[in-house]
Design a protein around this motif. Structure first.
Motif, PDB file in Angstrom:
ATOM      1  N   ASN A  78       1.289  -1.641  -0.093  1.00 27.02           N
ATOM      2  CA  ASN A  78      -0.332  -0.032   0.104  1.00 27.02           C
ATOM      3  C   ASN A  78       0.809   1.485  -0.266  1.00 27.02           C
ATOM      4  O   ASN A  78       1.989   2.025   0.889  1.00 27.02           O
ATOM      5  CB  ASN A  78      -0.379  -0.120   1.044  1.00 27.02           C
ATOM      6  N   THR A  88      -8.039  -2.670   2.805  1.00 23.20           N
ATOM      7  CA  THR A  88      -8.053  -3.920   2.031  1.00 23.20           C
ATOM      8  C   THR A  88      -9.091  -4.857   2.300  1.00 23.20           C
ATOM      9  O   THR A  88      -8.982  -4.851   4.083  1.00 23.20           O
ATOM     10  CB  THR A  88      -6.406  -4.369   1.730  1.00 23.20           C
ATOM     11  N   CYS A 191     -10.886  -3.241  -2.207  1.00 24.30           N
ATOM     12  CA  CYS A 191     -10.282  -2.181  -2.071  1.00 24.30           C
ATOM     13  C   CYS A 191     -11.093  -1.194  -1.756  1.00 24.30           C
ATOM     14  O   CYS A 191     -11.939  -0.896  -2.400  1.00 24.30           O
ATOM     15  CB  CYS A 191      -9.218  -1.969  -3.665  1.00 24.30           C
ATOM     16  N   PHE A 201      -2.972   0.766  -4.557  1.00 27.65           N
ATOM     17  CA  PHE A 201      -3.144  -0.772  -4.205  1.00 27.65           C
ATOM     18  C   PHE A 201      -2.591  -1.462  -4.698  1.00 27.65           C
ATOM     19  O   PHE A 201      -3.073  -1.419  -5.964  1.00 27.65           O
ATOM     20  CB  PHE A 201      -5.078  -1.241  -4.092  1.00 27.65           C
TER      21      PHE A 201
END
Length: 860
Positions: A78, A88, A191, A201
């Motif tokens: 991340n 997440t 996400c 992400f």
């Protein structure tokens, strides 16, 4: 690129059924097997799956699985700090690719606050419930590999390994039935992101495996560190020789590898592993064991331990922070007892097998389970382990003994007997009479202040009844705690006196630490008292004389933090016999809130001390007589405010009690809610002497009160007996909470708030002659005599409109009115006006304040 491999090729096992999914995203495009919001993801130049969404929102990718998944690994990166808006979710298994209605399990990273951890959730028909939480914090640009496995014994385990870390960390283990994950399930990555994180992400190297289940019941019972390079593992049954003695069946990390040799222990149910490299002190090691038979059965075990040469814990670094001794009736927690242990931050990880828990002197051995700094663990009986697993880390033992509902002595110490933490609690520690009858845990308020005994404990505020395995619900309030001091001195007899402190003591001081500098008195013995060693008794020779004040010098009195209390000239007052007026009735609550209890406060206005158990309280009102002795071993010292009540815990809940140790639980005579009598008597050899005598009446209360429930009457002057009783008593102030038990009265002639003595009956009036609110009515009831008042009235522009009263001499009570006219006699205009009050007291003190009112009327 998506690859499918037979599991037998990877593990060299002969298995009847297997499956695997692996994707390292080496192809340029997402494989068609990935479904969902494919347009929101792409494969970047580093061959990673990366989010690339057009706007803020939520995106999901999923794949179908035609096998039961039992092992998952994935790399996650991340480029941001996780939060509740940027998080997440990895769905390990769900029955449909629609999280809002699915049933299954997922792990999540991202939450409110700065301590983001991995959390395991179960979801049923879209309804989420938290099952377990990790120990590591990933608050800044996390990058890691996560490794989850579900063993055939139903243990779902999550390990994490940051990209810059040398070893994996065990985040949690949760008991989960493998039957709940079935064929034809789905795996998904979801996400949730804001506009600024819509491309931040990244994922890589996803692997999902299945392992054949075994019908064997083989269980690992114990891991023992034999030396700095040997381990012994004990199972519940004999092992297959070829599997057990194969060095490839074992792997120890970090940095150790396979054992150099393996041999059986005393029986073929145990093996001793000998490694070529020695263990390093205070390192957390993970032993992985994998036995695979030719019939396809696989046994996998993971065990962690810390190699420690010696336990380096200091006192209060391992604490008992929660006690659940009476689980019935349960409010949501399991109907089973537990303790909670907490390891202070800044320490090293600790194997609980190196400490001993004691309950009422009965020792409880703990298993080799590692507690990490800042972590809470639940200690319970073996039979209750599964019920507590959803709440956090559990340490179960078959030696867990029943906790006493009315209080118990608990202690945690090292193997060599050094006490790390000790408490002896009772029901008064709950501070809530509605919670000490069951269903609520007792929580430590602040782990930074473990020596503070009852002041640092209270009933849980969590609606489930407690917080096992997590931070306690009570707000940390370190400012309320006082420095180490002597709370009270008691003369028990002519040869013994007791010193009571506000802390647990570290040890008993020596007799040489105490001297009487101005008297030929010697301390001959020091003994400890109190369940938490919070007081000591000094035996002296020769004896102490009645009505005499002594000075005591002491050194070396040490609390459990190691703070030393050196005191010179501590006054020891030997109780004497009171004269009338030496002790007065200072405050009375005779009309408590519904369900509450009365109280009577006594104030010692003399320079002498008296044994409280020689006093009695009586009600001589009317034809009957009701007398109750005060049952207490306390001494009332000069200036003490001691409160007699039948329920100290209820009183502490209703009001702010400044000095809880000045609450005395003892029976009171019946006190009527409208009027009655409170007489204080002293029992002498031949008769009961009246020390103070008060006839109270509800008419003594302020007329401005809407309700008298829960409002005490306070004495205005403790020594002025010239006033009539009516004018020497007043309602406790609203600002003080309508009562001041154990503290100076809120209504005293020198301290009374003048605003409490005045009231505007209505802040709006209309002088139109219709008979309704034609005047502004100001009522007053004064404390004391000789008060002078000025009232000036101004409009909103600050112009003076009216001098309503000038050097007006106030009676005990009365009214002042304004008809709306100005100084010329003309009618003032509609609007808001400011009243400036200036009050001069009978001793020349000056107070001033403002009130506002509205002059209203009809437009013609």
């Amino acid at each position: 690129m998506v690859r499918w491999y037979p599991l037998s090729v990877l593990l060299m096992l002969s298995t009847p059924a297997f499956g695997q999914f692996f994707d390292d995203f080496s192809s340029e495009d997402l494989s068609p097997i990935w479904q969902g919001d494919r347009l929101s993801f792409f494969i970047n130049h580093d061959h990673e799956l990366q989010l690339s969404a057009p706007d803020a929102g939520k995106s999901l990718l999923h794949i179908p699985l035609d096998f039961n998944p039992f092992h998952w690994t994935v790399k996650l990166s991340n480029d941001f700090n996780p939060s509740n808006n940027n998080k997440t979710r990895i769905f390990l298994a769900m029955d449909k690719p629609a999280p809002e209605t699915a049933t299954g399990y997922f792990i999540q990273l991202g939450e409110n606050g700065n301590e983001d951890r991995w959390h395991l959730y179960g979801v049923t028909g879209g309804e989420e419930h938290l099952l377990a939480s990790g120990v590591s914090v990933f608050s800044e640009n996390p990058s890691m590999i996560i490794d989850l496995s579900l063993t055939d014994h139903g243990a779902l385990t999550l390990f994490s390994q940051a990209t810059d870390a040398k070893a994996k960390t065990l985040e949690f283990t949760y008991a989960l039935s493998p039957d709940l994950i079935t064929d034809s399930t789905y795996f998904a990555i979801e996400c949730q992101y804001t506009q600024t994180r819509k491309e931040a992400f990244r994922f890589d190297d996803l692997r999902i495996d299945t392992f054949p289940a075994t019908e064997s019941t083989l269980q690992l019972l114990e891991l023992e560190v034999v030396s700095d390079h040997e381990l012994q593992i004990i199972f519940d049954q004999d092992l297959d020789r070829d599997l057990a003695l194969n060095t490839n069946s074992y792997h120890l990390g970090p940095g150790i590898g396979h054992p150099e040799s393996v041999r059986f222990g005393e029986a073929e149910s145990s093996v001793v592993l000998d490694f070529a490299r020695s263990f390093s002190p205070e390192v957390t090691y993970e032993l992985q064991i994998s036995f695979s038979n030719n019939d396809g059965n696989v046994h996998q075990f993971v065990k962690t331990f810390i190699y420690s040469v010696a336990l380096a814990l200091k006192r209060h670094e391992l604490l008992i922070t929660e006690v659940y001794d009476d689980p019935t009736p349960s409010l949501g927690l399991p109907d089973a007892e537990y303790l909670e242990l907490y390891l202070s931050p800044g320490t090293d990880p600790l194997s609980l097998a190196k400490v001993i828990l004691s309950n009422q002197g009965n020792e409880i051995g703990l298993p080799d389970s590692v507690i990490h700094p800042g972590e809470y663990v639940i200690v319970c009986d073996d039979d209750d382990q599964e019920e507590f697993l959803p709440y956090g880390k559990v340490v179960a033992t078959n030696g867990f003994r029943t906790l006493r509902n009315t209080g118990s002595s608990l202690e945690v110490r090292t193997m060599d007997g050094e006490v790390l933490h000790r408490i002896t609690y009772d029901d008064s520690w709950y501070r809530d009479p509605d919670k000490n009858d069951g269903g609520w845990s007792l929580e430590m308020i602040n782990p930074d202040n473990p020596c503070l005994l009852a002041d640092n404990w209270a009933a849980s505020q969590d609606l489930r009844g407690g917080t096992p395995g997590s931070e306690n619900s009570l707000e940390k309030t370190p400012d309320q705690f006082q420095a180490f001091k002597i709370l009270e001195t008691r003369v028990i007899s002519e040869s013994q006196l007791q010193l009571i402190t506000n802390r647990s003591l570290d040890h008993l001081p020596d007799i040489a630490d105490f001297t009487f500098p101005f008297h030929h008195i010697t301390v001959t013995e020091v003994t400890g008292t109190g369940p938490n060693l919070e007081s000591i008794i000094l035996t002296v020779d020769p004896g102490l004389e009645s009505n005499t004040t002594y000075e005591l010098d002491m050194t070396g009195l040490t609390d459990c933090y190691g703070n030393v209390l050196d005191t010179l000239g501590l006054e020891i007052r030997v109780p004497g016999t009171p004269e009338p007026g030496d002790v007065v009735v200072n405050e009375i609550l005779f009309n408590p809130n519904p369900g509450g209890k009365d109280f009577v406060e006594l104030l010692n206005v003399s320079d002498k001390s008296f044994d409280l158990d020689r006093f009695l309280l009586a009600n001589f009102y009317g034809s009957g007589t009701d007398i109750e002795p005060i049952v207490s071993d306390k001494v009332i010292q000069p200036g003490d405010h001691l409160v007699i009540t039948e329920d100290a815990a209820d009183l502490s809940q209703q009001y702010n009690v400044a000095h809880p140790h000045h609450l005395i639980e003892s029976n009171l005579p019946a006190l009527d809610d409208d009027r009655g009598n409170v007489s204080l008597l002293y029992s002498s050899v031949s008769e009961n002497v009246v020390i103070d005598d008060i006839n109270y009446d509800e008419e003594f209360h302020s007329p401005f009160l809407k309700s008298l429930d829960g409002v005490s009457l306070e004495r205005l002057s403790a020594v002025d007996h010239g006033d009539s009783e009516e004018h020497n008593w007043h309602s406790a102030s609203r600002a003080a909470g309508y009562a001041t038990p154990t503290a100076p009265n809120s209504q005293q002639r020198s301290e009374a708030d003048p605003r409490e003595q005045f009231a505007l009956i209505s802040t709006t009036f209309s002088p139109d002659g219709d008979g309704y609110e034609d005047f502004l009515d100001i009522q007053y009831q004064m404390i004391g005599q000789g008060n002078l008042l000025n009232i000036l009235i101004f409009d909103v522009a600050g112009r003076k409109v009216k001098t309503l009263v000038d050097n007006y001499s106030l009676s005990n009570e009365g009214h002042i009115t304004w008809d709306g006219s100005d100084d010329s006699g003309a009618k003032s205009g509609f609007g808001t006006y400011v009243l400036l009050f200036e009050l001069f007291g009978d001793h020349g003190e000056r107070n001033h304040w403002q009130e506002t009112c509205i002059l209203a009327g009809k437009f013609e």
